[in-house]
Design a protein around this motif. Sequence first.
Motif, PDB file in Angstrom:
ATOM      1  N   PRO A 155     123.646  -3.942  33.714  1.00 40.87           N
ATOM      2  CA  PRO A 155     123.507  -3.396  32.353  1.00 40.87           C
ATOM      3  C   PRO A 155     123.749  -1.891  32.310  1.00 40.87           C
ATOM      4  CG  PRO A 155     121.640  -4.798  32.953  1.00 40.87           C
ATOM      5  CD  PRO A 155     122.412  -4.554  34.201  1.00 40.87           C
ATOM      6  N   TYR A 156     124.208  -1.438  31.172  1.00 40.90           N
ATOM      7  CA  TYR A 156     124.416  -0.015  30.896  1.00 40.90           C
ATOM      8  C   TYR A 156     125.350   0.629  31.932  1.00 40.90           C
ATOM      9  CZ  TYR A 156     120.381  -0.864  27.919  1.00 40.90           C
ATOM     10  OH  TYR A 156     119.525  -1.377  26.974  1.00 40.90           O
ATOM     11  N   THR A 157     126.445  -0.045  32.204  1.00 45.56           N
ATOM     12  CA  THR A 157     127.394   0.456  33.198  1.00 45.56           C
ATOM     13  C   THR A 157     128.175   1.655  32.675  1.00 45.56           C
ATOM     14  OG1 THR A 157     127.697  -1.586  34.440  1.00 45.56           O
ATOM     15  CG2 THR A 157     129.569  -0.088  34.381  1.00 45.56           C
ATOM     16  N   LEU A 158     128.211   2.707  33.487  1.00 48.16           N
ATOM     17  CA  LEU A 158     129.113   3.849  33.284  1.00 48.16           C
ATOM     18  C   LEU A 158     130.062   3.844  34.476  1.00 48.16           C
ATOM     19  CD1 LEU A 158     126.452   6.556  32.279  1.00 48.16           C
ATOM     20  CD2 LEU A 158     127.867   5.162  30.740  1.00 48.16           C
ATOM     21  N   ARG A 159     131.283   3.392  34.255  1.00 50.87           N
ATOM     22  CA  ARG A 159     132.238   3.232  35.355  1.00 50.87           C
ATOM     23  C   ARG A 159     132.796   4.580  35.778  1.00 50.87           C
ATOM     24  NH1 ARG A 159     135.127  -0.840  37.493  1.00 50.87           N
ATOM     25  NH2 ARG A 159     134.480  -2.307  35.864  1.00 50.87           N
ATOM     26  N   SER A 166     130.015   2.729  39.972  1.00 50.76           N
ATOM     27  CA  SER A 166     129.507   3.032  38.630  1.00 50.76           C
ATOM     28  C   SER A 166     128.034   3.406  38.707  1.00 50.76           C
ATOM     29  CB  SER A 166     129.687   1.822  37.704  1.00 50.76           C
ATOM     30  OG  SER A 166     128.907   0.728  38.160  1.00 50.76           O
ATOM     31  N   ILE A 167     127.540   3.945  37.602  1.00 49.53           N
ATOM     32  CA  ILE A 167     126.105   4.122  37.377  1.00 49.53           C
ATOM     33  C   ILE A 167     125.659   2.958  36.507  1.00 49.53           C
ATOM     34  CG2 ILE A 167     124.327   5.598  36.375  1.00 49.53           C
ATOM     35  CD1 ILE A 167     126.239   7.964  36.752  1.00 49.53           C
ATOM     36  N   HIS A 168     124.552   2.317  36.856  1.00 44.66           N
ATOM     37  CA  HIS A 168     124.088   1.208  36.030  1.00 44.66           C
ATOM     38  C   HIS A 168     122.599   0.957  36.262  1.00 44.66           C
ATOM     39  CE1 HIS A 168     123.903  -1.600  39.453  1.00 44.66           C
ATOM     40  NE2 HIS A 168     125.060  -1.094  39.846  1.00 44.66           N
ATOM     41  N   SER A 169     122.027   0.156  35.386  1.00 45.63           N
ATOM     42  CA  SER A 169     120.622  -0.206  35.484  1.00 45.63           C
ATOM     43  C   SER A 169     120.386  -1.072  36.714  1.00 45.63           C
ATOM     44  CB  SER A 169     120.206  -0.964  34.225  1.00 45.63           C
ATOM     45  OG  SER A 169     118.923  -1.520  34.371  1.00 45.63           O
ATOM     46  N   SER A 170     119.223  -0.861  37.348  1.00 45.49           N
ATOM     47  CA  SER A 170     118.908  -1.616  38.554  1.00 45.49           C
ATOM     48  C   SER A 170     117.402  -1.561  38.797  1.00 45.49           C
ATOM     49  CB  SER A 170     119.643  -1.022  39.759  1.00 45.49           C
ATOM     50  OG  SER A 170     119.304  -1.702  40.951  1.00 45.49           O
ATOM     51  N   GLU A 171     116.895  -2.484  39.590  1.00 50.09           N
ATOM     52  CA  GLU A 171     115.520  -2.381  40.065  1.00 50.09           C
ATOM     53  C   GLU A 171     115.509  -1.404  41.233  1.00 50.09           C
ATOM     54  OE1 GLU A 171     113.473  -5.969  40.900  1.00 50.09           O
ATOM     55  OE2 GLU A 171     114.167  -6.976  39.078  1.00 50.09           O
ATOM     56  N   VAL A 172     114.973  -0.237  40.999  1.00 45.75           N
ATOM     57  CA  VAL A 172     115.001   0.817  42.012  1.00 45.75           C
ATOM     58  C   VAL A 172     113.735   0.723  42.849  1.00 45.75           C
ATOM     59  CG1 VAL A 172     115.217   3.289  42.421  1.00 45.75           C
ATOM     60  CG2 VAL A 172     116.359   2.245  40.444  1.00 45.75           C
ATOM     61  N   GLY A 180     127.460   0.773  46.854  1.00 45.78           N
ATOM     62  CA  GLY A 180     128.155   2.022  46.554  1.00 45.78           C
ATOM     63  C   GLY A 180     127.860   2.565  45.173  1.00 45.78           C
ATOM     64  N   CYS A 181     127.340   1.706  44.295  1.00 46.18           N
ATOM     65  CA  CYS A 181     126.996   2.156  42.942  1.00 46.18           C
ATOM     66  C   CYS A 181     125.714   2.990  42.960  1.00 46.18           C
ATOM     67  CB  CYS A 181     126.804   0.953  42.028  1.00 46.18           C
ATOM     68  SG  CYS A 181     128.342   0.121  41.577  1.00 46.18           S
ATOM     69  N   ILE A 182     125.425   3.580  41.823  1.00 41.04           N
ATOM     70  CA  ILE A 182     124.215   4.383  41.632  1.00 41.04           C
ATOM     71  C   ILE A 182     123.313   3.612  40.680  1.00 41.04           C
ATOM     72  CG2 ILE A 182     123.308   6.563  40.752  1.00 41.04           C
ATOM     73  CD1 ILE A 182     126.392   7.510  41.346  1.00 41.04           C
ATOM     74  N   VAL A 202     130.554  13.400  36.267  1.00 35.46           N
ATOM     75  CA  VAL A 202     129.506  12.997  37.201  1.00 35.46           C
ATOM     76  C   VAL A 202     129.844  13.617  38.552  1.00 35.46           C
ATOM     77  CG1 VAL A 202     128.332  11.091  38.346  1.00 35.46           C
ATOM     78  CG2 VAL A 202     129.108  10.840  35.969  1.00 35.46           C
ATOM     79  N   ILE A 203     128.943  14.419  39.078  1.00 35.18           N
ATOM     80  CA  ILE A 203     129.173  15.137  40.333  1.00 35.18           C
ATOM     81  C   ILE A 203     128.263  14.541  41.397  1.00 35.18           C
ATOM     82  CG2 ILE A 203     129.318  17.390  41.431  1.00 35.18           C
ATOM     83  CD1 ILE A 203     129.218  18.618  38.598  1.00 35.18           C
ATOM     84  N   ILE A 204     128.858  14.023  42.463  1.00 33.78           N
ATOM     85  CA  ILE A 204     128.094  13.403  43.544  1.00 33.78           C
ATOM     86  C   ILE A 204     128.237  14.265  44.790  1.00 33.78           C
ATOM     87  CG2 ILE A 204     127.718  11.319  44.924  1.00 33.78           C
ATOM     88  CD1 ILE A 204     129.106   9.728  42.714  1.00 33.78           C
ATOM     89  N   THR A 205     127.116  14.748  45.316  1.00 32.90           N
ATOM     90  CA  THR A 205     127.143  15.679  46.426  1.00 32.90           C
ATOM     91  C   THR A 205     126.057  15.337  47.434  1.00 32.90           C
ATOM     92  OG1 THR A 205     125.684  17.179  45.264  1.00 32.90           O
ATOM     93  CG2 THR A 205     128.028  17.518  44.950  1.00 32.90           C
ATOM     94  N   ARG A 206     125.967  16.185  48.462  1.00 35.23           N
ATOM     95  CA  ARG A 206     124.962  15.945  49.495  1.00 35.23           C
ATOM     96  C   ARG A 206     124.375  17.274  49.980  1.00 35.23           C
ATOM     97  NH1 ARG A 206     124.398  11.561  52.866  1.00 35.23           N
ATOM     98  NH2 ARG A 206     126.544  10.900  52.465  1.00 35.23           N
ATOM     99  N   GLY A 207     123.179  17.589  49.551  1.00 32.55           N
ATOM    100  CA  GLY A 207     122.278  18.495  50.223  1.00 32.55           C
ATOM    101  C   GLY A 207     122.389  19.991  50.181  1.00 32.55           C
TER     102      GLY A 207
END
Length: 218
Positions: A155-159, A166-172, A180-182, A202-207
């Motif tokens: 649900p609520y996928t942002l591809r 993509s970014i989407h709803s999930s049980e976190v 690989g999704c967020i 959307v900016i994905i980085t590390r640390g």
Amino acid sequence: MNGTVKWIGGATLLVLALLVTAGVSSRLFMGSAAEASTQDAAIQAEAVLEQGEETKPQAKEEKLDSPFVIKRILPIDGPIRYGEWHWDDEGVPDGPLVITVDLEARVISVFRDGYEIGAAAVLLGTDNHPTPLGVFPILEKNKDNISSIYNVPMPYTLRLTWDGISIHSSEVENGFASHGCIGTPDAFAAKLFAIAKLGDRVIITRGEKAGIGTSLAS
């Protein structure tokens, strides 16, 4: 407003919350906003004096006026735990939306006009199915998406990519991961979906770290 310093990672500047210990994301606080402003002013004054120039306080003001410069970090006390999310957009002006994700912190942040309005712990990919680093525009929105690869609701996928990220709803929950999704909590995903537009960054980085006054523009 807290003078918060946040991790940002990768080759592209990106803001995002902090250390992860046993499935917990921590936010680092490095003094108050007033202290940070005082330190910034002192550093600027020293640089100006060394150059033999007049002080230029307006330069700082112009920088902070940019919609891509961080003006506020949400005052969240303690770690952001799996399933936890925060949202506060009251009084925040309209402006460009920038979403940041930090793989080390395992946290997503949402900035509008430079103000952090949302933050949450997220699920990320594994070594075999990693979440990629980089800057991605939102390519598609799909409120009731079902994965064509795994045949599960997203649900609520942002591809972000055409190959499935993509970014989407999930049980976190601690101990779970994505391909690989967020994955974000349901209510957070719904709020983000409601305001995100095609082309938003959307900016994905590390640390690495950033704070008030850091630019989110690449």
